[in-house]
Design a protein around this motif. Structure first.
Motif, PDB file in Angstrom:
ATOM      1  N   ARG A 106       0.823  -1.200   0.000  1.00 40.85           N
ATOM      2  CA  ARG A 106       0.000   0.000   0.000  1.00 40.85           C
ATOM      3  C   ARG A 106       0.866   1.262   0.000  1.00 40.85           C
ATOM      4  O   ARG A 106       0.582   2.239  -0.704  1.00 40.85           O
ATOM      5  CB  ARG A 106      -0.956   0.031   1.191  1.00 40.85           C
ATOM      6  CG  ARG A 106      -1.906   1.239   1.105  1.00 40.85           C
ATOM      7  CD  ARG A 106      -2.721   1.405   2.328  1.00 40.85           C
ATOM      8  NE  ARG A 106      -3.747   0.382   2.446  1.00 40.85           N
ATOM      9  CZ  ARG A 106      -4.851   0.531   3.166  1.00 40.85           C
ATOM     10  NH1 ARG A 106      -5.079   1.667   3.774  1.00 40.85           N
ATOM     11  NH2 ARG A 106      -5.713  -0.448   3.274  1.00 40.85           N
TER      12      ARG A 106
ATOM     13  N   ASP B  65       2.235   1.830  -3.348  1.00 36.74           N
ATOM     14  CA  ASP B  65       1.192   2.361  -4.219  1.00 36.74           C
ATOM     15  C   ASP B  65       1.082   3.874  -4.043  1.00 36.74           C
ATOM     16  O   ASP B  65       0.945   4.636  -5.000  1.00 36.74           O
ATOM     17  CB  ASP B  65      -0.132   1.677  -3.879  1.00 36.74           C
ATOM     18  CG  ASP B  65      -1.178   1.883  -4.955  1.00 36.74           C
ATOM     19  OD1 ASP B  65      -2.221   2.474  -4.671  1.00 36.74           O
ATOM     20  OD2 ASP B  65      -0.920   1.454  -6.094  1.00 36.74           O
ATOM     21  N   ARG B  66       1.153   4.306  -2.789  1.00 41.60           N
ATOM     22  CA  ARG B  66       1.097   5.744  -2.496  1.00 41.60           C
ATOM     23  C   ARG B  66       2.252   6.467  -3.158  1.00 41.60           C
ATOM     24  O   ARG B  66       2.088   7.529  -3.762  1.00 41.60           O
ATOM     25  CB  ARG B  66       1.175   5.926  -0.970  1.00 41.60           C
ATOM     26  CG  ARG B  66       1.074   7.336  -0.486  1.00 41.60           C
ATOM     27  CD  ARG B  66      -0.357   7.796  -0.397  1.00 41.60           C
ATOM     28  NE  ARG B  66      -0.452   9.104   0.236  1.00 41.60           N
ATOM     29  CZ  ARG B  66      -0.464  10.254  -0.431  1.00 41.60           C
ATOM     30  NH1 ARG B  66      -0.380  10.271  -1.737  1.00 41.60           N
ATOM     31  NH2 ARG B  66      -0.555  11.405   0.230  1.00 41.60           N
ATOM     32  N   ILE B  67       3.429   5.862  -3.046  1.00 43.05           N
ATOM     33  CA  ILE B  67       4.622   6.445  -3.658  1.00 43.05           C
ATOM     34  C   ILE B  67       4.475   6.533  -5.174  1.00 43.05           C
ATOM     35  O   ILE B  67       4.854   7.520  -5.794  1.00 43.05           O
ATOM     36  CB  ILE B  67       5.874   5.610  -3.275  1.00 43.05           C
ATOM     37  CG1 ILE B  67       6.295   5.952  -1.851  1.00 43.05           C
ATOM     38  CG2 ILE B  67       7.009   5.832  -4.247  1.00 43.05           C
ATOM     39  CD1 ILE B  67       6.981   7.286  -1.711  1.00 43.05           C
ATOM     40  N   LEU B  68       3.881   5.508  -5.772  1.00 47.17           N
ATOM     41  CA  LEU B  68       3.667   5.529  -7.221  1.00 47.17           C
ATOM     42  C   LEU B  68       2.767   6.699  -7.605  1.00 47.17           C
ATOM     43  O   LEU B  68       2.974   7.342  -8.634  1.00 47.17           O
ATOM     44  CB  LEU B  68       3.065   4.203  -7.696  1.00 47.17           C
ATOM     45  CG  LEU B  68       4.055   3.040  -7.746  1.00 47.17           C
ATOM     46  CD1 LEU B  68       3.331   1.731  -7.942  1.00 47.17           C
ATOM     47  CD2 LEU B  68       5.058   3.252  -8.867  1.00 47.17           C
ATOM     48  N   GLY B  69       1.779   6.971  -6.770  1.00 47.97           N
ATOM     49  CA  GLY B  69       0.906   8.119  -7.022  1.00 47.97           C
ATOM     50  C   GLY B  69       1.689   9.416  -6.990  1.00 47.97           C
ATOM     51  O   GLY B  69       1.508  10.298  -7.830  1.00 47.97           O
TER      52      GLY B  69
ATOM     53  N   ILE C  94      -1.633  -5.413  -7.839  1.00 49.83           N
ATOM     54  CA  ILE C  94      -1.987  -4.163  -7.182  1.00 49.83           C
ATOM     55  C   ILE C  94      -1.140  -3.007  -7.704  1.00 49.83           C
ATOM     56  O   ILE C  94      -1.637  -1.916  -7.960  1.00 49.83           O
ATOM     57  CB  ILE C  94      -1.823  -4.305  -5.657  1.00 49.83           C
ATOM     58  CG1 ILE C  94      -2.791  -5.369  -5.143  1.00 49.83           C
ATOM     59  CG2 ILE C  94      -2.088  -2.972  -4.960  1.00 49.83           C
ATOM     60  CD1 ILE C  94      -2.601  -5.707  -3.696  1.00 49.83           C
TER      61      ILE C  94
ATOM     62  N   ASN D 157       1.016  -2.980 -10.522  1.00 50.70           N
ATOM     63  CA  ASN D 157       0.886  -2.836 -11.972  1.00 50.70           C
ATOM     64  C   ASN D 157       2.014  -2.024 -12.625  1.00 50.70           C
ATOM     65  O   ASN D 157       1.761  -1.127 -13.424  1.00 50.70           O
ATOM     66  CB  ASN D 157      -0.476  -2.164 -12.265  1.00 50.70           C
ATOM     67  CG  ASN D 157      -0.972  -2.493 -13.651  1.00 50.70           C
ATOM     68  OD1 ASN D 157      -0.539  -3.450 -14.263  1.00 50.70           O
ATOM     69  ND2 ASN D 157      -1.870  -1.667 -14.153  1.00 50.70           N
TER      70      ASN D 157
ATOM     71  N   PRO E 227      -4.130   4.232 -13.354  1.00 54.37           N
ATOM     72  CA  PRO E 227      -4.659   3.743 -12.074  1.00 54.37           C
ATOM     73  C   PRO E 227      -4.683   4.874 -11.061  1.00 54.37           C
ATOM     74  O   PRO E 227      -3.809   5.742 -11.060  1.00 54.37           O
ATOM     75  CB  PRO E 227      -3.660   2.674 -11.645  1.00 54.37           C
ATOM     76  CG  PRO E 227      -2.700   2.508 -12.743  1.00 54.37           C
ATOM     77  CD  PRO E 227      -2.926   3.536 -13.780  1.00 54.37           C
TER      78      PRO E 227
ATOM     79  N   ARG F 111      -3.981   5.863  -7.570  1.00 54.38           N
ATOM     80  CA  ARG F 111      -3.133   5.295  -6.535  1.00 54.38           C
ATOM     81  C   ARG F 111      -3.590   5.682  -5.148  1.00 54.38           C
ATOM     82  O   ARG F 111      -4.308   6.654  -4.956  1.00 54.38           O
ATOM     83  CB  ARG F 111      -1.689   5.783  -6.742  1.00 54.38           C
ATOM     84  CG  ARG F 111      -1.085   5.415  -8.082  1.00 54.38           C
ATOM     85  CD  ARG F 111      -0.709   3.986  -8.130  1.00 54.38           C
ATOM     86  NE  ARG F 111      -0.045   3.589  -9.365  1.00 54.38           N
ATOM     87  CZ  ARG F 111       0.295   2.335  -9.635  1.00 54.38           C
ATOM     88  NH1 ARG F 111       0.033   1.388  -8.772  1.00 54.38           N
ATOM     89  NH2 ARG F 111       0.896   2.038 -10.756  1.00 54.38           N
ATOM     90  N   SER F 112      -3.116   4.920  -4.157  1.00 56.52           N
ATOM     91  CA  SER F 112      -3.449   5.199  -2.768  1.00 56.52           C
ATOM     92  C   SER F 112      -3.107   6.632  -2.414  1.00 56.52           C
ATOM     93  O   SER F 112      -2.020   7.105  -2.735  1.00 56.52           O
ATOM     94  CB  SER F 112      -2.644   4.255  -1.880  1.00 56.52           C
ATOM     95  OG  SER F 112      -3.027   4.393  -0.560  1.00 56.52           O
ATOM     96  N   GLY F 113      -4.026   7.339  -1.758  1.00 61.90           N
ATOM     97  CA  GLY F 113      -3.766   8.719  -1.361  1.00 61.90           C
ATOM     98  C   GLY F 113      -4.188   9.738  -2.388  1.00 61.90           C
ATOM     99  O   GLY F 113      -4.272  10.926  -2.087  1.00 61.90           O
ATOM    100  N   GLN F 114      -4.498   9.296  -3.610  1.00 58.31           N
ATOM    101  CA  GLN F 114      -4.946  10.252  -4.626  1.00 58.31           C
ATOM    102  C   GLN F 114      -6.448  10.424  -4.511  1.00 58.31           C
ATOM    103  O   GLN F 114      -7.162   9.513  -4.127  1.00 58.31           O
ATOM    104  CB  GLN F 114      -4.596   9.741  -6.029  1.00 58.31           C
ATOM    105  CG  GLN F 114      -3.120   9.815  -6.296  1.00 58.31           C
ATOM    106  CD  GLN F 114      -2.758   9.362  -7.698  1.00 58.31           C
ATOM    107  OE1 GLN F 114      -3.398   8.484  -8.255  1.00 58.31           O
ATOM    108  NE2 GLN F 114      -1.740   9.968  -8.268  1.00 58.31           N
TER     109      GLN F 114
ATOM    110  N   SER G 109      -6.958   2.036  -6.228  1.00 56.97           N
ATOM    111  CA  SER G 109      -6.288   1.339  -5.120  1.00 56.97           C
ATOM    112  C   SER G 109      -6.929   1.617  -3.777  1.00 56.97           C
ATOM    113  O   SER G 109      -7.612   2.627  -3.600  1.00 56.97           O
ATOM    114  CB  SER G 109      -4.832   1.799  -5.020  1.00 56.97           C
ATOM    115  OG  SER G 109      -4.137   1.498  -6.177  1.00 56.97           O
ATOM    116  N   THR G 110      -6.636   0.753  -2.788  1.00 54.39           N
ATOM    117  CA  THR G 110      -7.080   1.042  -1.419  1.00 54.39           C
ATOM    118  C   THR G 110      -6.411   2.331  -0.986  1.00 54.39           C
ATOM    119  O   THR G 110      -5.245   2.562  -1.283  1.00 54.39           O
ATOM    120  CB  THR G 110      -6.670  -0.048  -0.419  1.00 54.39           C
ATOM    121  OG1 THR G 110      -5.275  -0.304  -0.595  1.00 54.39           O
ATOM    122  CG2 THR G 110      -7.431  -1.317  -0.620  1.00 54.39           C
TER     123      THR G 110
ATOM    124  N   ARG H  82     -11.107  -0.635  -5.192  1.00 55.81           N
ATOM    125  CA  ARG H  82     -10.622  -1.020  -3.866  1.00 55.81           C
ATOM    126  C   ARG H  82     -10.662   0.141  -2.886  1.00 55.81           C
ATOM    127  O   ARG H  82     -10.566  -0.041  -1.681  1.00 55.81           O
ATOM    128  CB  ARG H  82      -9.185  -1.552  -3.953  1.00 55.81           C
ATOM    129  CG  ARG H  82      -9.057  -2.754  -4.861  1.00 55.81           C
ATOM    130  CD  ARG H  82      -7.673  -3.383  -4.794  1.00 55.81           C
ATOM    131  NE  ARG H  82      -7.629  -4.540  -5.674  1.00 55.81           N
ATOM    132  CZ  ARG H  82      -6.918  -4.623  -6.792  1.00 55.81           C
ATOM    133  NH1 ARG H  82      -6.157  -3.623  -7.157  1.00 55.81           N
ATOM    134  NH2 ARG H  82      -6.969  -5.707  -7.541  1.00 55.81           N
TER     135      ARG H  82
END
Lengths: 269, 225
Positions: free
Chosen positions: A150, A153-157, A201, A203, B126, B128-131, B147-148, B165
């Motif tokens: 998770r 994922d945040r970092i990817l954002g 998740i 990707n 996608p 992403r988490s936090g967006q 994402s979650t 999610r």
């Protein structure tokens, strides 16, 4: 023009510094002039992992504040030619870093090196933000575990929105997934997320899988990047990772559980 | 670049006035403020006067008193005519009524062309988490996973061509006819016009299955797509 690669994760303790050290060393061994920069101001570790903690005189913050020249702060690796380290300050904190200061240092480093590896601190605050801001590519280090995934994922954002390349409209940062501390036997038992679970998740393209290995702790203690331990599985996995990054096609190793035969268990291995 | 304008969704306390009786209002409000001192102080407040639209209201008296108590009224809703200019004199924003379309009292009903269809916002990457993505005034269509820890919000419908999610909020401004559609319902929380269900309420049975969610009266209904 040097390529700037950030090694980041969000979550702490997943293997960013281990990866930065191994990856940077691997690139230098392949003949590219490489510098690894520690952005974890106040909690520096890169110098320990790379075995140069007793030679740190000046650091990144000194250079940004004009207290030292870049050449005075750069530490040349004794084992590998073409490899250098720029340590972080231990006595200050992340507020000592500035966007312009970092930009200037990276521009100066670009004149001498082919690759600049930015070892990011954990989290999403200023240190992590500055480490990723000027990157061309990113290694997102992830453990096969829910909170790490998770956070990655945040970092990817953040990589796709709060970086120089994206803000200037120059395309996107190329993202690579590095899964560390992978244990295929635990995955088979259903205790650990599989590679497929993680990739579903996150990707992003998988660059390498580093198996859980006792060699990593030994390498940290000795101050030698684990890629130099060519007997260990982790060392070999990092070698594969560097080769893949440089364009060679190599199959993923260490992702299948070893079936321990009687002789193997008898004689170890 | 000196400034940037960003669309945002801020939570705000609403003060719904059911009877314009300053004595009663003062006494009730003082009790509330005493219950949670500090909670209201400095917080933005929306004054909803829809229920007292037919009563004679002195906005100046109400707002001055609120301000003297440390509350920060920022907007008024459900007023028309004279009260609108009172509100502007008091530097308050005037919002549309709760039910949506504004019904101005003094103008004639003039036949007009049907309003242009709301623009929809298309997202290809996608989320992403936090967006957080907010499609103001229209639908939101996402062609990848949510994402979650991510939030997708629309004033209209929310369509996710992938697994959902994170959180999804449709009908964010109160449109009860808005729906949420996704290819796999694994959401943390879904809401339509303020009515919500958490992951616990949804259960695990929807994972991997395409679903649509809509409001039936006051409750959320989930059906396979």
């Amino acid at each position: 023009m040097a390529k700037i690669i950030v090694v980041t994760s969000g979550k702490g303790g997943v293997g960013k510094t281990t990866t930065s050290a191994a990856f940077g060393t691997g690139l230098a061994l392949s003949g590219h002039r490489t510098v690894v920069v520690d952005f974890d101001v106040g909690l520096r570790n890169l110098d320990l992992i790379m075995g140069c903690e007793r030679r740190v005189v000046y650091d990144l913050v000194n250079v940004i504040h004009g207290e030292a020249k870049l050449q005075q702060a750069l530490i040349r690796d004794k084992r590998v030619a073409g490899l250098a380290i720029l340590a972080a300050s231990q006595t200050r904190d992340k507020d000592a870093l500035t966007l312009d200061g970092v930009a200037t240092v990276l521009a100066d480093l670009s004149k001498e090196f082919d690759y600049i590896i930015c070892d990011s601190p954990a989290g999403i605050e200023k240190g992590a933000h500055l480490a990723m801001y000027f990157a061309d590519e990113a290694l997102v280090v992830t453990n096969p575990e829910v909170s790490s995934v998770r956070d990655s994922d945040r970092i990817l954002g953040l990589l796709s929105s709060k970086t120089h390349k994206v803000e200037e409209g120059n395309g996107n940062i190329k993202e690579h997934l590095v899964v560390t501390r992978y244990s295929p036997s635990r995955v088979d038992k259903g205790e650990m997320m599989s590679l497929e679970d993680v990739q579903e998740i996150l990707n992003i393209p998988l660059l390498g899988v580093i198996p859980e290995s006792t060699a990593v702790l030994q390498a940290s203690n000795a101050g030698t990047p684990v890629i130099l331990d060519q007997v260990s599985d982790a060392g070999k996995a990092y070698e594969d990772l560097v080769a893949r990054f440089l364009g060679e096609a190599r199959p993923m190793r260490f992702i299948e559980a070893q079936r321990s035969g009687f002789l193997r268990r008898l004689f170890g291995g | 670049m000196a400034i940037e304008l960003k669309g945002g969704l801020q939570p705000m306390t609403e003060l719904r006035v059911y009877e314009y009786d300053m004595v009663a209002i003062r006494s009730q409000m003082t009790a509330k403020l005493a219950q949670a001192p500090g909670f209201f102080t400095g917080s933005p407040l929306l004054i909803d006067l829809e229920s007292v639209a037919d009563q004679a209201i002195d906005l100046f008296v109400l707002v001055s008193w609120l301000r003297s108590e440390g509350v920060v009224p920022v907007a008024v809703r459900g007023i028309k005519g004279e009260l609108e200019s009172q509100a502007r004199d008091l530097n308050l924003a005037v919002l549309r009524t709760r039910r949506g379309a504004e019904r101005p009292a003094n103008t004639e009903v003039v036949p007009t062309e049907p309003p242009p269809s709301s623009p929809s916002r298309l997202v290809l990457q996608p989320v992403r988490s936090g967006q957080r993505i907010y499609a103001r005034g229209g639908d939101l269509i996402v062609m990848a996973a949510v994402s979650t820890g991510a939030e997708v919000i629309a004033d209209g419908h929310v369509h996710i061509y992938g697994p959902l999610r994170g959180r999804a909020l449709a009908g964010a401004q109160g449109d009860v006819k808005a729906r949420i559609m996704c290819q796999s319902l694994e959401s943390e929380l879904v809401a339509i016009a303020g009515c919500y269900k958490t992951a616990e309420d949804l259960g695990d049975g929807w994972k991997g299955r395409p679903a649509q969610i809509y409001l039936d009266g006051d409750s959320l209904v989930i059906q396979p797509l």
